[in-house]
Design an enzyme around this catalytic site. Structure first.
Site, PDB file in Angstrom:
ATOM      1  N   TYR A  15      13.900 -18.215 -50.689  1.00 54.49           N
ATOM      2  CA  TYR A  15      13.001 -17.069 -50.577  1.00 54.49           C
ATOM      3  C   TYR A  15      11.552 -17.530 -50.678  1.00 54.49           C
ATOM      4  O   TYR A  15      11.189 -18.292 -51.573  1.00 54.49           O
ATOM      5  CB  TYR A  15      13.302 -16.052 -51.675  1.00 54.49           C
ATOM      6  CG  TYR A  15      12.628 -14.725 -51.478  1.00 54.49           C
ATOM      7  CD1 TYR A  15      12.790 -14.010 -50.299  1.00 54.49           C
ATOM      8  CD2 TYR A  15      11.818 -14.185 -52.479  1.00 54.49           C
ATOM      9  CE1 TYR A  15      12.174 -12.784 -50.114  1.00 54.49           C
ATOM     10  CE2 TYR A  15      11.189 -12.949 -52.305  1.00 54.49           C
ATOM     11  CZ  TYR A  15      11.369 -12.254 -51.114  1.00 54.49           C
ATOM     12  OH  TYR A  15      10.744 -11.039 -50.937  1.00 54.49           O
ATOM     13  N   HIS A  16      10.745 -17.053 -49.748  1.00 54.93           N
ATOM     14  CA  HIS A  16       9.395 -17.590 -49.570  1.00 54.93           C
ATOM     15  C   HIS A  16       8.310 -16.805 -50.286  1.00 54.93           C
ATOM     16  O   HIS A  16       7.118 -17.086 -50.103  1.00 54.93           O
ATOM     17  CB  HIS A  16       9.062 -17.640 -48.079  1.00 54.93           C
ATOM     18  CG  HIS A  16       9.301 -16.339 -47.365  1.00 54.93           C
ATOM     19  ND1 HIS A  16      10.561 -15.828 -47.167  1.00 54.93           N
ATOM     20  CD2 HIS A  16       8.441 -15.436 -46.836  1.00 54.93           C
ATOM     21  CE1 HIS A  16      10.489 -14.682 -46.531  1.00 54.93           C
ATOM     22  NE2 HIS A  16       9.208 -14.416 -46.327  1.00 54.93           N
TER      23      HIS A  16
END
Length: 256
Positions: free
Chosen positions: A41-42
């Site tokens: 997840y960025h």
């Protein structure tokens, strides 16, 4: 020393510096990579790997880089981190950038993935070793100093370098011998004036927002987009710098 793994603000800054990408474009590319299952997840303020991944990373490093696994560094903390997610990293170490490039149709997706993969692996490699040589040149009662930095062991740089790390290498084009007399030397003076701090770029604004605890990893891009929005007219981009408009300065004075 290697840099810690990416978090949202650092990947935005690195992509702006390396590729000239806007903050929102970096987030869009990372979203596509995340949707394909290529990266974690960025939107994260953490620079730490999960315990499960550390075991995988250690095995990969020792198998592919001569048992050179080193405990990854952790970025400086401000006390405002929520750390709901681990750092931004690749999900499969065996999916090297060369392999990923053959499957990713978008060139920028391939470039950003390569950056994330390199940073993931480099974080667990040894420091680079640099030999620093100082030359003292005596001229009567005056002394002048020259410094030369020579890279003697690449360490983590075998997989990852940046503009900042390359700037550390300042190897002189010529060497000097002790007690050598230097001929045909001249002394030049320069007059310089102090200048005000440079204007924010999108990347440096994100860094400032993070340092001041303004916004979250999920809102950095939206804040920058709002500030630079042509419709709102608060600021405009000139030569990659954020320049306030008259409307923006009036608004800032009003809310101050």
């Amino acid at each position: 020393n290697p840099k810690p793994p990416f978090c949202t603000s650092s990947i935005q800054q690195e992509c702006a510096t390396t590729f000239g990408l806007k903050v929102k474009d970096t987030m869009s590319i990372c979203q596509k990579l995340f949707e394909q299952g290529l990266i974690t997840y960025h939107r994260s303020d953490s620079t730490e790997f999960s315990a499960e991944f550390l075991d995988i990373l250690k095995q990969y490093i020792n198998s592919n880089y001569n048992n050179s696994y080193t405990q990854p560094p952790i970025g400086k903390k401000t006390g405002l981190e929520q750390e709901g997610h681990e750092c931004i990293r690749c999900t499969d170490l065996n999916l090297t950038p060369d392999i990923a490039e053959t499957t990713l149709k978008n060139s920028y997706q391939a470039k950003v993935y390569k950056l994330i993969w390199q940073r993931t692996v480099a974080a667990a490699l040894p420091p680079a070793k640099i030999a620093e040589t100082n030359y003292v040149i005596k001229n009567n009662q005056h002394k002048f100093l020259l410094q030369s930095n020579e890279l003697i062991d690449k360490g983590y740089r075998i997989v990852y370098t940046s503009q900042a790390t390359e700037a550390e290498d300042k190897l002189l084009n010529e060497t000097f011998v002790e007690n050598e007399v230097l001929e045909q030397c001249k002394l030049e003076t320069e007059t310089k004036q102090t200048t005000p701090p440079s204007r924010y770029t999108e990347a440096s604004l994100v860094k400032a927002l993070e340092a001041r605890g303004v916004g979250r990893p999920s809102t950095f891009a939206a804040i920058v987009d709002t500030v630079t929005s042509e419709i709102r007219g608060y600021a405009k981009i000139e030569n990659k710098k954020i320049v306030p408009t008259e409307k923006g300065m009036i608004l800032a004075a009003y809310v101050d």
